[in-house]
Design an enzyme around this catalytic site. Structure first.
Site: not given
Ligand code: AMP
Ligand code: ZN
Length: 137
Positions: A32, A88, A95, A101, A103
């Site tokens: 992440d 999420n 989300q 995805h 985590h």
């Molecule tokens: P969520 O809030 O569950 O949708 O999580 C999205 C996650 O994606 C967050 O923890 C962000 O930090 C991560 N994220 C967003 N864009 C990228 C990216 N390009 N590469 C890696 N992680 C990302």
């Protein structure tokens, strides 16, 4: 199915580079970019599913098997004291990227990552009501 406007489709399928911890024909696990703790990773299916409710059962089962395997490797390799699986669904649940995805968040004693919640309260009536509503589906 892939979604050409989805950044996680592009990352999962290697069109956008990522730091990849694991890859197979169905999934990629990446670090992440905004980690809650050291080693915070995301398990991404290569096909586009917007959230948990969009997953077929076969993929849903594979998600937990992969998560278990990679989480075990991460815990050992990073010397983590624990690990949270967080997933999420929907804006109300936090989300922000609408490609399913999971985590994988390694935890360390006193890391103070704000992932857990403050316990609220309920009543016997509310619990009965919730049970009745879910049972009726
Ligand atoms: P969520 O809030 O569950 O949708 O999580 C999205 C996650 O994606 C967050 O923890 C962000 O930090 C991560 N994220 C967003 N864009 C990228 C990216 N390009 N590469 C890696 N992680 C990302
Ligand atoms: Zn996608």
């Amino acid at each position: 199915m892939k979604d050409s406007s989805c950044i996680f489709c592009k990352i999962a399928n290697g069109e956008i580079p990522s730091t990849t911890l694991y890859e197979d024909e169905d999934f990629r696990v990446i670090l992440d970019l905004g980690p809650a703790t050291r080693g915070h990773a995301l398990l991404l299916p290569k096909e586009h599913y917007k959230d948990l409710f969009d997953l077929d059962d076969e993929t849903a089962a594979k998600v937990l098997i992969r998560a278990k395997r990679i989480a075990g490797r991460m815990r050992t390799a990073l010397g983590a004291d624990g690990l949270n699986l967080v997933q999420n669904n929907g804006e109300a649940a936090g989300q922000t990227v609408f490609h399913f995805h999971m985590h994988l968040i390694p935890r360390y004693q006193e890391d103070h990552a704000g992932i857990l919640w403050k316990p609220g309260s309920t009543t016997a009536e509310e619990m009965e009501e919730v049970k009745r509503l879910v049972d009726s589906q």
